[in-house]
Scaffold this motif. Structure first.
Motif, short mmCIF file in Angstrom:
data_model
loop_
_atom_site.label_atom_id
_atom_site.label_comp_id
_atom_site.label_asym_id
_atom_site.label_seq_id
_atom_site.Cartn_x
_atom_site.Cartn_y
_atom_site.Cartn_z
N SER A 56 0.83 -1.21 0.00
CA SER A 56 0.00 0.00 0.00
C SER A 56 0.86 1.25 0.00
O SER A 56 0.55 2.22 -0.70
CB SER A 56 -0.90 0.06 1.23
N SER A 58 3.90 1.67 -1.14
CA SER A 58 4.53 1.88 -2.45
C SER A 58 3.49 2.39 -3.44
O SER A 58 3.75 3.28 -4.24
CB SER A 58 5.11 0.57 -3.00
N ARG A 59 2.30 1.78 -3.38
CA ARG A 59 1.20 2.15 -4.30
C ARG A 59 0.85 3.63 -4.13
O ARG A 59 0.61 4.33 -5.10
CB ARG A 59 0.01 1.26 -3.92
N TRP A 60 0.83 4.12 -2.89
CA TRP A 60 0.34 5.47 -2.61
C TRP A 60 1.45 6.45 -2.28
O TRP A 60 1.18 7.56 -1.83
CB TRP A 60 -0.70 5.41 -1.47
N HIS A 152 0.44 8.31 -9.62
CA HIS A 152 1.24 7.83 -10.77
C HIS A 152 2.21 8.95 -11.14
O HIS A 152 1.86 10.13 -11.02
CB HIS A 152 0.35 7.58 -11.99
N ASN A 175 -4.93 0.21 -11.48
CA ASN A 175 -3.52 0.05 -11.06
C ASN A 175 -3.36 0.23 -9.56
O ASN A 175 -2.38 -0.26 -8.98
CB ASN A 175 -2.63 1.08 -11.76
N ASN A 176 -4.30 0.95 -8.93
CA ASN A 176 -4.19 1.21 -7.50
C ASN A 176 -4.99 0.22 -6.65
O ASN A 176 -5.13 0.41 -5.44
CB ASN A 176 -4.62 2.65 -7.19
N GLU A 178 -5.66 -3.85 -5.31
CA GLU A 178 -4.91 -5.09 -5.11
C GLU A 178 -5.31 -6.11 -6.15
O GLU A 178 -6.49 -6.20 -6.49
CB GLU A 178 -5.26 -5.66 -3.74
N ARG A 338 -0.58 -3.01 -10.56
CA ARG A 338 -1.32 -3.40 -9.34
C ARG A 338 -0.56 -4.49 -8.57
O ARG A 338 -0.69 -4.61 -7.36
CB ARG A 338 -2.74 -3.84 -9.68
N PRO A 341 3.62 -2.32 -7.52
CA PRO A 341 3.41 -0.87 -7.50
C PRO A 341 4.71 -0.07 -7.55
O PRO A 341 4.69 1.11 -7.91
CB PRO A 341 2.66 -0.63 -6.18
N LYS A 344 5.85 2.21 -10.52
CA LYS A 344 5.53 3.63 -10.63
C LYS A 344 6.68 4.50 -10.11
O LYS A 344 6.80 5.65 -10.46
CB LYS A 344 4.26 3.95 -9.82
#
Ligand SMILES: C[S@@+](CC[C@H](N)C(=O)[O-])C[C@H]1O[C@@H](n2cnc3c(N)ncnc32)[C@H](O)[C@@H]1O
Length: 440
Positions: A56, A58-60, A152, A175-176, A178, A338, A341, A344
């Protein structure tokens, strides 16, 4: 370490901050960093929290790093980069993971001490509490920039908007999310219904999607090596979009098949599970071949596994043409954000043209190895047109003896002569497919 409670939540957050700092600032891969770290953790709940937090955060990262920028008067010194990562982790756990707010603050303050930075514990406390008070206004402010809103990088936002103008927002959202855990049943060893029943009797919830004959989608992520049937080679982990590759090759018994970019062997195994073919599984990266061999062995499958450069056949090819070639090309991996992450954070705009050049070079080098009337399938886990339809249309311009075969619309959007599955469509990864036939 005085003042630190016996708090495994703090220890996990400290671990997550160490690793996230390496992913963000040193460019190490999230997956390899996590695998190495998780192997040392014996408690499955700690492993699950570490994994959920790292993925999470890394994703955000791009969104909450911007929030941190608003909350600090000066940026943190380089030696405090684990604290920087810890603060982003705190924001993400509160805002995106919905964890209890004050427990997160307390655990992050303790984690700062565990990181050997007791002087920053007060800062962590103050910044997280201010975030709790002002989060709505802070997020409204940073989200005016699409980089923060979609989390992104700007170059990728622009590229996706240019390539998929009507789908861009849906792609960012997919992409955001899971990704589901999807398995491919090894039909040489068991039937899908059998495995489904075996899972059900062990309390593992799964579904058998209608559009993918060999797939099971698990209701929850889990350590697959503990599932019934893993050691016996009854299944592998493979996303649905990747499972659509091999059936396109129309395999027959006795064919000579080349998997030109084979490691770690996911599609090689599927090829061998699907038909009795003589498979050469080639990869240029020697370090990825032991895993390829292990995977095939666990599944009870046999291939000639070779280290070599697909663009330099003189080192490994015996001169006998192949009936089928799979070119699952190295690419930006922009279709599987996804799952990874950190793409990105690590990919740059400048990477795309060199990747497209490698893809073109591989196609050109492999074509002479294909028998007359044979088929080559080009696949990538990218959604960028420069790596997909542009690569293939350039190839067709240069090869008069190549023609593209039509692909069914269930494989995704028409993209040049190929098809593009966009991320999240039917719950699957972003994937591109183009099938070429050589004139007789
Ligand atoms: C997308 S991955 C392949 C995934 C694999 N087909 C599977 O399903 O498990 C791309 C692979 O291409 C390999 N590769 C890159 N350049 C290559 C080359 N010139 N010759 C052979 N393999 C190459 C990389 O080492 C990497 O393992």
């Amino acid at each position: 370490m005085s003042g630190v409670h016996d708090n495994s939540g703090a220890a996990v957050r400290a671990d997550a901050a160490r690793l996230l700092a390496r992913v963000v600032f040193d460019g190490i891969s999230l997956r390899s960093g996590f695998d190495a770290r998780a192997a040392r953790s014996s408690d499955p709940r700690d492993r699950a929290l570490l994994s959920a937090t790292l993925f999470s955060a890394s994703r955000w990262w791009l969104r909450f790093d911007a929030v941190l920028g608003r909350l600090l008067e000066r940026s943190l010194p380089a030696k405090a980069r684990q604290i920087h990562a810890l603060l982003v982790i705190g924001f993400v756990q509160i805002e995106m993971m919905g964890m209890p707010e004050y427990a997160v603050v307390a655990a992050c303050v303790d984690a700062a001490r565990l990181l050997g930075q007791p002087r920053h514990a007060g800062l962590v406390n103050a910044v997280l509490r201010r975030f709790l008070r002002e989060r709505q206004a802070l997020l409204a402010d940073v989200d005016r920039d699409p980089v923060s809103l979609h989390a992104h990088p700007r170059w990728l936002i622009e590229r996706i908007r240019a390539d998929w103008p009507r789908d861009a927002e849906a792609i960012f959202a997919a992409n955001n999310c899971e990704a589901p855990l999807t398995l491919r049943v090894n039909r040489r060893r068991c039937q899908r219904d059998e495995l489904l029943a075996r899972f059900a009797s062990s309390g593992v919830a799964a579904e058998a999607p209608v559009h993918l004959p060999d797939a099971l989608v698990l209701a929850e992520s889990t350590d697959v090596s503990r599932l019934p049937g893993f050691a016996e080679g009854h299944f592998s982990v493979q996303d649905g979009a990747a499972q659509q590759v091999v059936p396109l090759l129309d395999l027959h018994t006795g064919m000579r098949v080349l998997d030109a970019c084979a490691a770690p062997g996911g599609k090689s195994a599927h090829l061998l599970e699907s038909a009795d073919v003589a498979l050469t599984a080639l990869d240029v990266d020697a370090a990825r071949l032991p895993r390829t061999r292990e995977n095939l062995q666990r599944l009870g499958l046999t291939a000639t596994v070779v280290e070599g450069d697909a663009a330099r056949p003189e080192g490994w090819w015996d001169g006998q043409p192949f009936d089928r070639i799979l070119l699952d090309a190295p690419c930006s991996a922009s279709g599987i954000i996804r799952r990874q992450p950190d793409i990105k954070l690590h990919r740059r705009a400048a990477d795309i043209a060199p990747l497209a050049a490698i893809q073109a070079r591989l196609g050109t080098a492999l074509w002479p190895m294909l028998a007359r009337g044979g088929k080559l399938l080009y696949a990538t886990c990218s959604i960028l047109r420069a790596e997909n339809e542009a690569t293939i249309s350039g190839f067709l311009d240069r090869h008069e003896d190549a023609r593209a075969l039509p692909l069914h619309e269930r494989l995704g959007r028409a993209a040049g002569v190929g098809r593009q599955n966009l991320p999240g469509n039917k719950g699957m990864d972003g994937f591109y497919y183009a099938l070429l036939e050589k004139a007789r």
